[in-house]
Design a protein around this motif. Sequence first.
Motif, mmCIF file in Angstrom:
data_model
loop_
_atom_site.group_PDB
_atom_site.id
_atom_site.type_symbol
_atom_site.label_atom_id
_atom_site.label_comp_id
_atom_site.label_asym_id
_atom_site.label_seq_id
_atom_site.Cartn_x
_atom_site.Cartn_y
_atom_site.Cartn_z
ATOM 1 N N ARG A 106 15.369 2.072 48.462
ATOM 2 C CA ARG A 106 14.553 3.030 47.713
ATOM 3 C C ARG A 106 14.918 3.012 46.221
ATOM 4 O O ARG A 106 14.067 3.279 45.374
ATOM 5 N N VAL A 107 16.181 2.694 45.932
ATOM 6 C CA VAL A 107 16.611 2.606 44.538
ATOM 7 C C VAL A 107 15.881 1.452 43.835
ATOM 8 O O VAL A 107 15.434 1.579 42.698
ATOM 9 N N VAL A 108 15.754 0.330 44.541
ATOM 10 C CA VAL A 108 15.048 -0.825 43.979
ATOM 11 C C VAL A 108 13.598 -0.463 43.680
ATOM 12 O O VAL A 108 13.057 -0.809 42.624
ATOM 13 N N VAL A 109 12.946 0.232 44.604
ATOM 14 C CA VAL A 109 11.555 0.639 44.401
ATOM 15 C C VAL A 109 11.437 1.500 43.145
ATOM 16 O O VAL A 109 10.518 1.324 42.332
ATOM 17 N N LEU A 167 8.178 -7.493 41.829
ATOM 18 C CA LEU A 167 9.285 -6.837 41.129
ATOM 19 C C LEU A 167 10.296 -6.279 42.130
ATOM 20 O O LEU A 167 11.510 -6.390 41.936
ATOM 21 N N ILE A 168 9.784 -5.666 43.196
ATOM 22 C CA ILE A 168 10.665 -5.122 44.234
ATOM 23 C C ILE A 168 11.448 -6.241 44.906
ATOM 24 O O ILE A 168 12.650 -6.133 45.155
ATOM 25 N N GLN A 169 10.770 -7.328 45.192
ATOM 26 C CA GLN A 169 11.422 -8.466 45.840
ATOM 27 C C GLN A 169 12.589 -8.982 44.999
ATOM 28 O O GLN A 169 13.680 -9.230 45.519
ATOM 29 N N GLU A 170 12.368 -9.137 43.707
ATOM 30 C CA GLU A 170 13.440 -9.607 42.833
ATOM 31 C C GLU A 170 14.559 -8.579 42.754
ATOM 32 O O GLU A 170 15.741 -8.940 42.738
ATOM 33 N N GLY A 171 14.185 -7.303 42.687
ATOM 34 C CA GLY A 171 15.209 -6.262 42.672
ATOM 35 C C GLY A 171 16.040 -6.264 43.940
ATOM 36 O O GLY A 171 17.255 -6.017 43.905
ATOM 37 N N ASN A 172 15.423 -6.550 45.083
ATOM 38 C CA ASN A 172 16.165 -6.622 46.355
ATOM 39 C C ASN A 172 17.197 -7.746 46.324
ATOM 40 O O ASN A 172 18.292 -7.613 46.887
ATOM 41 N N ILE A 173 16.847 -8.850 45.673
ATOM 42 C CA ILE A 173 17.822 -9.934 45.530
ATOM 43 C C ILE A 173 19.017 -9.464 44.710
ATOM 44 O O ILE A 173 20.173 -9.731 45.048
ATOM 45 N N GLY A 174 18.733 -8.736 43.628
ATOM 46 C CA GLY A 174 19.827 -8.184 42.831
ATOM 47 C C GLY A 174 20.685 -7.218 43.636
ATOM 48 O O GLY A 174 21.913 -7.203 43.499
ATOM 49 N N VAL A 219 33.890 3.636 42.574
ATOM 50 C CA VAL A 219 32.544 3.941 42.106
ATOM 51 C C VAL A 219 31.578 3.816 43.270
ATOM 52 O O VAL A 219 31.827 3.093 44.236
ATOM 53 N N ARG A 220 30.473 4.543 43.182
ATOM 54 C CA ARG A 220 29.465 4.435 44.221
ATOM 55 C C ARG A 220 28.674 3.139 44.048
ATOM 56 O O ARG A 220 28.485 2.636 42.942
ATOM 57 N N LEU A 221 28.175 2.653 45.164
ATOM 58 C CA LEU A 221 27.432 1.399 45.153
ATOM 59 C C LEU A 221 26.201 1.488 44.256
ATOM 60 O O LEU A 221 25.853 0.532 43.566
ATOM 61 N N VAL A 222 25.523 2.639 44.252
ATOM 62 C CA VAL A 222 24.299 2.762 43.471
ATOM 63 C C VAL A 222 24.561 2.518 41.984
ATOM 64 O O VAL A 222 23.766 1.875 41.292
#
Length: 281
Positions: free
Chosen positions: A58-61, A77-84, A98-101
């Motif tokens: 949901r953070v990527v979205v 854009l979401i797909q690339e963010g998921n790779i990150g 630190v938190r993962l987010v």
Amino acid sequence: MNPAMNLPIPAAYSLESYIQTVNRYPLLSQEEEQRYARAWHEHQDVDAARQLVVSHLRVVVSVARHYLGYGLPHADLIQEGNIGLMKAVKRFDPDRGVRLVSFALHWIRAEIHEYVLRNWRLVKVATTKAQRKLFFNLRSLKQSLNALTLKEADSMARELNVSRADVLEMETRLSGHDIAIDPTFDDGEESYSPLAYLASPDENPAQLLERKQNEHQHHSGLAAALGDLDERSRRIIEARWLTEDATATLHDLAAEFGVSAERIRQIEVRALQKMRSALAA
């Protein structure tokens, strides 16, 4: 961690259902996040890594929405963010406190940035670190949709540590629009696309090859025809027709060979006839 792990991948036709699905994944508590992170970090537990990824989709979205102004598909854009995000999970150290987010935001944005720069335009719009910073901040710093004033450009230049010229050039690039080279029209009207007037005036490869072959054959034939002439006839033809200036007159050659100009003309005529016959054979 394999980027091809079993994750829901956004597709254009199901983007809304994808977003609804990822929003239903429960958020992890800090204790759960630490447990899964250690399981992955110490034991390469892929299921634990998957839990970390899906709980942050949901953070990527949310991050991807900020890049919709560049005209690229939201799903991509979401797909690339998921790779990150997956790269962040792979590198996340649970012992750093630190938190993962917080850690993942950098990797998500970095992948989306690279995607935007690769695909937003055919021509690269930002190559240096300073240009990239300018590229991704210019839209948000502009106070209106109007062109920048010199005062506004100077203010942005100081804030982003670039020159005024860089700011104005980037604004020009961002305000431009892509044009289809060969668009299709359904109205039946005759139209002229950029493809019609961007064609190179030069010969195509086939024509160029044919011309070069013809030139080679012509030069070879000419050399052979000259070789069949006697020395005096060859000298007259070269002086009259084949030199760069070709300024030798009949009288000049008559003086050179000690004969009349009329005799030189007769030799020239016979030599040319002989050469034409040789080239035509």
